[in-house]
Write an enzyme that holds these catalytic residues in place. Structure first.
Site, PDB file in Angstrom:
ATOM      1  N   SER A   1       0.866  -1.196   0.000  1.00  0.00           N
ATOM      2  CA  SER A   1       0.000   0.000   0.000  1.00  0.00           C
ATOM      3  C   SER A   1       0.888   1.227   0.000  1.00  0.00           C
ATOM      4  O   SER A   1       2.031   1.173   0.485  1.00  0.00           O
ATOM      5  CB  SER A   1      -0.856   0.007   1.269  1.00  0.00           C
TER       6      SER A   1
ATOM      7  N   TYR B   1      -2.308  -0.752  10.996  1.00  0.00           N
ATOM      8  CA  TYR B   1      -2.422  -1.105   9.572  1.00  0.00           C
ATOM      9  C   TYR B   1      -1.212  -0.586   8.784  1.00  0.00           C
ATOM     10  O   TYR B   1      -0.566  -1.344   8.042  1.00  0.00           O
ATOM     11  CB  TYR B   1      -3.715  -0.540   8.970  1.00  0.00           C
TER      12      TYR B   1
HETATM   13  N1  LIG Z   1      -8.875  -0.563  -0.556  1.00  0.00           N
HETATM   14  C1  LIG Z   1      -7.812   0.197  -0.355  1.00  0.00           C
HETATM   15  O1  LIG Z   1      -7.907   1.426  -0.307  1.00  0.00           O
HETATM   16  C2  LIG Z   1      -6.440  -0.445  -0.252  1.00  0.00           C
HETATM   17  C3  LIG Z   1      -5.324   0.390  -0.431  1.00  0.00           C
HETATM   18  C4  LIG Z   1      -4.043  -0.181  -0.336  1.00  0.00           C
HETATM   19  C5  LIG Z   1      -3.896  -1.521  -0.090  1.00  0.00           C
HETATM   20  N2  LIG Z   1      -5.002  -2.306   0.084  1.00  0.00           N
HETATM   21  C6  LIG Z   1      -4.792  -3.727   0.368  1.00  0.00           C
HETATM   22  O2  LIG Z   1      -5.450  -4.475  -0.628  1.00  0.00           O
HETATM   23  C7  LIG Z   1      -5.687  -5.797  -0.134  1.00  0.00           C
HETATM   24  C8  LIG Z   1      -7.105  -6.191  -0.498  1.00  0.00           C
HETATM   25  O3  LIG Z   1      -8.019  -5.345   0.171  1.00  0.00           O
HETATM   26  P1  LIG Z   1      -9.300  -4.727  -0.541  1.00  0.00           P
HETATM   27  O4  LIG Z   1      -9.163  -3.263  -0.501  1.00  0.00           O
HETATM   28  O5  LIG Z   1      -9.531  -5.368  -1.841  1.00  0.00           O
HETATM   29  O6  LIG Z   1     -10.428  -5.080   0.551  1.00  0.00           O
HETATM   30  P2  LIG Z   1     -11.584  -6.168   0.567  1.00  0.00           P
HETATM   31  O7  LIG Z   1     -12.529  -5.954  -0.555  1.00  0.00           O
HETATM   32  O8  LIG Z   1     -12.103  -6.101   1.974  1.00  0.00           O
HETATM   33  O9  LIG Z   1     -10.824  -7.551   0.333  1.00  0.00           O
HETATM   34  C9  LIG Z   1     -10.115  -8.209   1.357  1.00  0.00           C
HETATM   35  C10 LIG Z   1      -9.964  -9.674   0.989  1.00  0.00           C
HETATM   36  O10 LIG Z   1      -9.202 -10.320   2.028  1.00  0.00           O
HETATM   37  C11 LIG Z   1      -9.957 -11.428   2.511  1.00  0.00           C
HETATM   38  N3  LIG Z   1      -9.772 -11.665   3.942  1.00  0.00           N
HETATM   39  C12 LIG Z   1     -10.039 -10.827   4.969  1.00  0.00           C
HETATM   40  N4  LIG Z   1      -9.807 -11.432   6.142  1.00  0.00           N
HETATM   41  C13 LIG Z   1      -9.395 -12.699   5.844  1.00  0.00           C
HETATM   42  C14 LIG Z   1      -8.996 -13.811   6.623  1.00  0.00           C
HETATM   43  N5  LIG Z   1      -8.953 -13.761   7.973  1.00  0.00           N
HETATM   44  N6  LIG Z   1      -8.641 -14.948   5.984  1.00  0.00           N
HETATM   45  C15 LIG Z   1      -8.665 -15.026   4.645  1.00  0.00           C
HETATM   46  N7  LIG Z   1      -9.017 -14.010   3.845  1.00  0.00           N
HETATM   47  C16 LIG Z   1      -9.385 -12.853   4.444  1.00  0.00           C
HETATM   48  C17 LIG Z   1     -11.406 -11.048   2.250  1.00  0.00           C
HETATM   49  O11 LIG Z   1     -12.199 -12.219   2.253  1.00  0.00           O
HETATM   50  P3  LIG Z   1     -13.502 -12.348   3.216  1.00  0.00           P
HETATM   51  O12 LIG Z   1     -14.429 -11.264   2.783  1.00  0.00           O
HETATM   52  O13 LIG Z   1     -13.974 -13.715   2.967  1.00  0.00           O
HETATM   53  O14 LIG Z   1     -13.002 -12.124   4.633  1.00  0.00           O
HETATM   54  C18 LIG Z   1     -11.300 -10.391   0.893  1.00  0.00           C
HETATM   55  O15 LIG Z   1     -11.270 -11.357  -0.106  1.00  0.00           O
HETATM   56  C19 LIG Z   1      -5.421  -5.740   1.370  1.00  0.00           C
HETATM   57  O16 LIG Z   1      -4.156  -6.303   1.643  1.00  0.00           O
HETATM   58  C20 LIG Z   1      -5.383  -4.250   1.662  1.00  0.00           C
HETATM   59  O17 LIG Z   1      -4.567  -3.949   2.765  1.00  0.00           O
HETATM   60  C21 LIG Z   1      -6.268  -1.787   0.001  1.00  0.00           C
END
Ligand SMILES: NC(=O)c1ccc[n+]([C@@H]2O[C@H](COP(=O)([O-])OP(=O)(O)OC[C@H]3O[C@@H](n4cnc5c(N)ncnc54)[C@H](OP(=O)(O)O)[C@@H]3O)[C@@H](O)[C@H]2O)c1
Length: 271
Positions: free
Chosen positions: A143, A156
């Site tokens: 990130s 985080y």
């Molecule tokens: N959105 C942003 O602004 C942003 C910015 C920078 C980086 N990121 C990073 O991008 C990555 C994906 O996040 P996202 O933004 O796409 O959010 P998201 O839509 O909430 O996706 C998160 C994913 O991780 C899975 N997950 C969560 N807890 C878990 C667990 N205990 N075991 C296995 N899987 C789990 C979720 O599955 P379930 O729903 O089944 O729990 C979902 O598939 C993360 O590493 C986040 O830190 C996000």
């Protein structure tokens, strides 16, 4: 005709929604067979959708914050009896709020278990097989948060600083191999992340965000080009990371505070 023997194979964690789902989609569009994983039932819907794009999509529901479930994922990978061409270490969660006075330690430790511990654990298992074959690509979802102290999102941002440093370090260690390691650094992206992190009531939670499909495409292209890292999304994110190299950490922490502070915390300060 493409067969399992000549189609590449990718494993994607956190593939049920958001950036992980979009990364799995790009990989499917590009001809990869997939093993996708997430914790909740939404992963079944993701599997059905991805199955329209590629012949073979296996899915497994696991809580990757638990060590034994990472071992179960690795068993599934081994049971596929084929080399992992691409490993996407993407599963992650956030946790917004005031660390000293508000947030729950239990949630923050779970965040560390998922964002940090599971990433290291699964990477360790799969990278050893990749090294033995001298082939494979790893994409970490880091990130732009990794580059700044995360006031009101302290644990985080620290977890993403860990991921970023870890990814770049093993990339260097593997430079004499045919493996590649790439860090995807998204900025605020339109996913379930902010709701799950309890951050809808913050300026960053409310602002317009990047399209996860665009971020995933940028990540995929950087991965396949073997690049060290790519800042995902808008020009604003890129400018912020360039600027971040010269701005003092205390100023970055203050800027982050303005983005991540809940409206209710602002009210408390005014009283
Ligand atoms: N959105 C942003 O602004 C942003 C910015 C920078 C980086 N990121 C990073 O991008 C990555 C994906 O996040 P996202 O933004 O796409 O959010 P998201 O839509 O909430 O996706 C998160 C994913 O991780 C899975 N997950 C969560 N807890 C878990 C667990 N205990 N075991 C296995 N899987 C789990 C979720 O599955 P379930 O729903 O089944 O729990 C979902 O598939 C993360 O590493 C986040 O830190 C996000």
């Amino acid at each position: 005709m493409s067969t399992q023997e000549n189609r590449p194979f990718a494993v994607v964690t956190g593939a049920s929604s958001g950036i992980g789902f979009e990364l799995a989609k790009v990989l499917a569009e590009e001809g990869f067979d997939l093993l996708i994983t997430a914790e909740d039932a939404e992963i079944d819907g993701a599997q059905r959708e991805l199955n329209q794009l590629t012949a073979s999509v296996e899915c497994t529901r696991l809580d990757l914050s638990r060590e034994e479930e990472i071992n179960r994922l690795y068993e599934r990978i081994q049971a596929a009896a084929r080399p992992v061409d691409v490993l996407v270490l993407n599963a992650g969660i956030g946790a917004g709020g005031d660390f000293a006075r508000e947030t729950e330690l239990r949630k923050e430790l779970r965040l560390i278990d998922l964002n940090v511990r599971s990433t290291v654990h699964l990477c360790k298992l799969v990278v050893q097989d990749m090294v033995a074959r001298d082939q494979g690509r790893i994409l970490f979802t880091s990130s732009i948060a990794s580059t700044m102290p995360g006031a009101y999102q302290a644990v985080y941002n620290a977890s993403k600083s860990f991921v970023q440093s870890f990814a770049l370090a093993i990339r260097n260690e593997l430079k004499d191999t045919d493996l590649t390691v790439t860090s995807l650094m998204p900025g605020p992206t339109e996913t379930e992340f902010f709701e799950r992190a309890d951050m809808l009531d913050t300026p960053v939670g409310e602002e317009e965000k990047d399209d996860p499909a665009e971020v995933a495409r940028q990540g995929y292209e950087a991965l396949m080009a073997g690049r060290e890292k790519v800042v995902g999304g808008s020009f604003k994110n890129k400018a912020q990371t360039v600027l971040g190299k010269v701005v003092p950490d205390s100023v970055k922490a203050e800027m982050h505070r303005k983005m991540a502070q809940p409206a209710t915390a602002g009210e408390k300060e005014e009283r």
